[in-house]
Each structure stands twice: as C-alpha cells, then as structure tokens.
Design an enzyme around this catalytic site. Sequence first.
Site, short mmCIF file in Angstrom:
data_model
loop_
_atom_site.label_atom_id
_atom_site.label_comp_id
_atom_site.label_asym_id
_atom_site.label_seq_id
_atom_site.Cartn_x
_atom_site.Cartn_y
_atom_site.Cartn_z
N LYS A 75 2.71 6.81 4.87
CA LYS A 75 2.01 5.67 4.26
C LYS A 75 2.42 4.12 4.66
O LYS A 75 3.70 4.08 4.47
CB LYS A 75 1.67 5.61 2.88
CG LYS A 75 0.64 4.76 2.36
CD LYS A 75 -0.83 5.11 2.54
CE LYS A 75 -1.59 3.92 2.69
NZ LYS A 75 -1.48 2.87 3.81
N THR A 76 1.75 3.42 5.29
CA THR A 76 2.09 1.95 5.59
C THR A 76 2.04 1.21 4.52
O THR A 76 1.05 1.37 3.45
CB THR A 76 1.39 1.55 6.97
OG1 THR A 76 -0.11 1.56 6.34
CG2 THR A 76 1.43 2.32 8.12
N GLY A 77 2.59 0.07 4.43
CA GLY A 77 2.19 -1.00 3.51
C GLY A 77 2.42 -2.41 4.25
O GLY A 77 3.22 -2.60 5.35
N SER B 148 0.79 -1.04 -0.01
CA SER B 148 0.02 -0.13 0.01
C SER B 148 0.84 1.36 -0.14
O SER B 148 0.38 2.39 -0.11
CB SER B 148 -0.91 0.05 1.16
OG SER B 148 -2.18 -1.01 0.87
#
Length: 263
Positions: free
Chosen positions: A205-207, A68
């Site tokens: 932003k995380t992923g 993501s």
Amino acid sequence: MKIHIKNLFLGSLLFIQAVFSYGVEDKQLLSIFNKYNVNGTLVISSTDGKKVYIHNESRAKKNYLPASTFKIPNTLIGLAEGAINPDGHVFLWDGKDKGWKIWNQNHTLQSALSNSCIWCYQEVAQDVGRLQYRYHLKKMNYGNRELGNLTTFWLDGKLRINAYQQIEFLKKLYSERLPYYKKYQKKTKKIMLNESNPSYKLYGKTGWVMKNGKGIDIGWYVGFLEKDNQTWFFAINIDLMKDSQRKLRKQIIKEALHVKRII
C-alpha cells in the site's frame, strides 16, 4: 569439549552479525537512491529478521504520518467493528465530486484500498468513532497511537509511525498474530495484492503525506513479497519534491528487490 567451544563461538559470531547488520548502510540500495537523486529510507527484512537490508537507518527510525498506508490497519479495524462487511462491502458514492475522478464512483473494499479512496475510509472512521480508534491503536500497538481529527488523523493528525514499525506491524499481520479474528487478517492481506505472476506475489500500500505547499511531501510504500516459500517485508519513504516522483516509491522497491536477488 572442543566441539562445544567451537559451536559456542560460531553461535556468538552469528548473533553479533545479526545485531550489527541492522546498522550497516547497504551500498547497493544507496546507489539506487543516488540514481534517482531522492532523499529517503528503505528497509527490507526477511521474515525472521536474520537478513535485513537498509538505506539511511537514522531516517528509518524517524516518525511520519502514515497517510494511506493506514488503510491497512484501518481495514482490519473496520472489519472488527462491523463498519466493513467482510462478505462484499460496497461504498456508495453520493454523486458529489470527491476531488479525483477515480473516487467518483461506488467502490468495493478492494478498489477503495487500491485507489486510496479517502471518502470511503472516512465513512469507516465515522462508524468506528474516536473512542474505539484509541482502543484499537493501543490493541495493535500501531505507531505512537495518537489521534487528531476523527476523519483525517492519519493524513494530518498526530498519528506517527516509522519504517521499522511499519515492517513489525506487517509481520504480525502476515503471520496472523494480531489480536483479531484470522479471517479479518486474511481478508486484509488479500486486498493488498498489487502484482501476481508465476515468479512472485507482491502485496503493498502506498501513502502520500501532503504538506499543502508547506514543507516537503512524503511518499510511502509498505508491504511484503512472497517468492519460493519465502516472504520479504519492505517499507520505504521518500521526499517528494514533485508529483512525478510518486512513481519512484514502487520503482525503487522493485529495483531494490532485484539488486538483492530477491526477485
């Protein structure tokens, strides 16, 4: 002549320190990873790259699916292609269960990014199309620029990127040097805001790279921090041995920024 030689020596010394600082393991960062008993890498860089703090440099060069975190460039691509309305886009939920409660509703661009709404960005992918993705990945020089399934290539396709490349991309986005309209770059940065207080602003932003029970999941968190007219960029990825470790992505970043006296 003596002054000239002295200045030349000092300049050379600073250059050597800057070059070799990239390969030095930061013991303070190492202690944080040891504290939580997790395997991973972390890179923190000043805007000009003169100050760089690294944990596990060899892993920082290793490529992984962006998961993501790709929603950052995907937002920019969607805006450029007209798949996202910059003046108030709404993703309309079709009433079907999307697998996660928070996804089962309409989303704005802001909430789609912050809640990692997969179906929202799959709609963007359908509108953009494979040919245009190839064009944009090359245009922004993102990772290895490889694709896969149109609506999941950032989750389970061939696209790969490493921590250094994540930071390089973010630096271009932050300074609005990517080959896109500045208003689209500003919009993308704006919706990345995670935390704001009188001391600093944290964007990111995380992923989550899911292996579906095969192998080890990988957790990302990439972004930048603004404080006292300075900006610092970061990229972390860690092995996720259990779901409860997902919170460590942000937690380690916050502790690292504290221990390096950035916040």
